[in-house]
Design a protein around this motif. Structure first.
Motif, mmCIF file in Angstrom:
data_model
loop_
_atom_site.group_PDB
_atom_site.id
_atom_site.type_symbol
_atom_site.label_atom_id
_atom_site.label_comp_id
_atom_site.label_asym_id
_atom_site.label_seq_id
_atom_site.Cartn_x
_atom_site.Cartn_y
_atom_site.Cartn_z
ATOM 1 N N ASN A 6 0.855 -1.183 0.000
ATOM 2 C CA ASN A 6 0.000 0.000 0.000
ATOM 3 C C ASN A 6 0.893 1.236 0.000
ATOM 4 O O ASN A 6 1.383 1.645 1.047
ATOM 5 N N PRO A 7 1.143 1.804 -1.177
ATOM 6 C CA PRO A 7 2.039 2.957 -1.230
ATOM 7 C C PRO A 7 1.485 4.142 -0.448
ATOM 8 O O PRO A 7 0.271 4.315 -0.328
ATOM 9 N N LYS A 8 2.400 4.946 0.082
ATOM 10 C CA LYS A 8 2.051 6.177 0.794
ATOM 11 C C LYS A 8 2.625 7.347 0.000
ATOM 12 O O LYS A 8 3.818 7.400 -0.252
ATOM 13 N N GLU A 47 -5.004 -0.196 -2.999
ATOM 14 C CA GLU A 47 -5.174 0.698 -1.861
ATOM 15 C C GLU A 47 -4.001 1.673 -1.849
ATOM 16 O O GLU A 47 -2.846 1.261 -1.946
ATOM 17 N N ILE A 48 -4.304 2.955 -1.754
ATOM 18 C CA ILE A 48 -3.268 3.996 -1.699
ATOM 19 C C ILE A 48 -3.494 4.821 -0.448
ATOM 20 O O ILE A 48 -4.626 5.207 -0.143
ATOM 21 N N HIS A 49 -2.425 5.120 0.262
ATOM 22 C CA HIS A 49 -2.481 5.953 1.460
ATOM 23 C C HIS A 49 -1.791 7.282 1.154
ATOM 24 O O HIS A 49 -0.851 7.332 0.358
ATOM 25 N N PHE A 50 -2.250 8.327 1.818
ATOM 26 C CA PHE A 50 -1.677 9.668 1.656
ATOM 27 C C PHE A 50 -1.405 10.260 3.028
ATOM 28 O O PHE A 50 -2.189 10.087 3.955
ATOM 29 N N TYR A 51 -0.298 10.968 3.132
ATOM 30 C CA TYR A 51 0.049 11.655 4.367
ATOM 31 C C TYR A 51 0.180 13.150 4.082
ATOM 32 O O TYR A 51 0.558 13.558 2.982
ATOM 33 N N ALA A 52 -0.179 13.957 5.070
ATOM 34 C CA ALA A 52 -0.129 15.410 4.910
ATOM 35 C C ALA A 52 1.311 15.890 4.797
ATOM 36 O O ALA A 52 2.180 15.486 5.569
ATOM 37 N N PHE A 53 1.539 16.731 3.801
ATOM 38 C CA PHE A 53 2.839 17.368 3.592
ATOM 39 C C PHE A 53 2.515 18.764 3.080
ATOM 40 O O PHE A 53 2.544 19.035 1.892
ATOM 41 N N LYS A 54 2.151 19.644 4.004
ATOM 42 C CA LYS A 54 1.635 20.975 3.669
ATOM 43 C C LYS A 54 2.621 21.815 2.854
ATOM 44 O O LYS A 54 2.220 22.619 2.035
ATOM 45 N N ASN A 55 3.918 21.633 3.087
ATOM 46 C CA ASN A 55 4.927 22.445 2.400
ATOM 47 C C ASN A 55 5.456 21.795 1.126
ATOM 48 O O ASN A 55 6.460 22.248 0.581
#
Length: 118
Positions: A6-8, A47-55
Motif C-alpha cells: 500500500n504505497p504512501k 489501496e493507496i495511502h496519503f500523508y499530509a505534507f503541507k509544504n
C-alpha cells in the motif's frame, strides 16, 4: 509471506486529494474515522495511502506508483469520458518492454502509471 503493498504518497490538501481520487478516479475512501493528516482510498484490489505534507512543492515531488490492470483500454476510456487529464507525455501507448501504459498526475504531482502486459 507478503500479501500486498500500500504505497504512501504526499498530499498538500486532503480535500483536493480526496476529490480527485474519489470523484474523478472512482476510488472509495477507507475507514470511518477522519484523520486530518491521513487519507486512505481503495479501488478494486488497489489501496493507496496519503500523508499530509503541507509544504510540498509539486514541482519537486517525485512520488510515483505503477498500477497493473487487466483492462487498460477500458480504464483509459473511462477516464477520458470523465475528462480526467492524462499526462502530456503519458497517453495510452505500447511500450518496448511489453506493456501498454498511460499516466496521470494527481493534484500534488504524484505520477500514477497504469499498465497491462501485452
Amino acid at each position: 509471506m507478503l500479501t500486498s503493498v500500500n504505497p504512501k504518497l504526499p498530499m498538500r490538501d486532503k480535500t483536493a486529494t480526496k476529490e480527485y481520487y474519489v470523484n474523478r478516479l472512482s476510488f472509495e475512501e477507507l475507514g470511518t474515522a477522519d484523520y486530518p493528516e491521513y487519507l486512505m482510498v481503495k479501488r478494486d484490489a488497489i489501496e493507496i495511502h496519503f500523508y499530509a505534507f503541507k509544504n510540498l512543492d509539486p514541482k519537486e515531488n517525485y512520488g510515483q506508483i505503477y498500477i497493473r490492470t487487466n483492462d487498460i483500454e477500458g480504464l483509459y476510456q473511462s477516464l477520458l469520458d470523465k475528462r480526467v487529464a492524462i499526462h502530456p507525455a503519458g497517453h495510452l501507448q505500447t511500450k518496448p518492454w511489453g506493456q501498454k501504459e498511460f499516466s496521470l498526475l494527481d493534484p500534488d504531482n504524484n505520477l500514477l502509471t497504469f499498465g497491462q502486459s501485452i
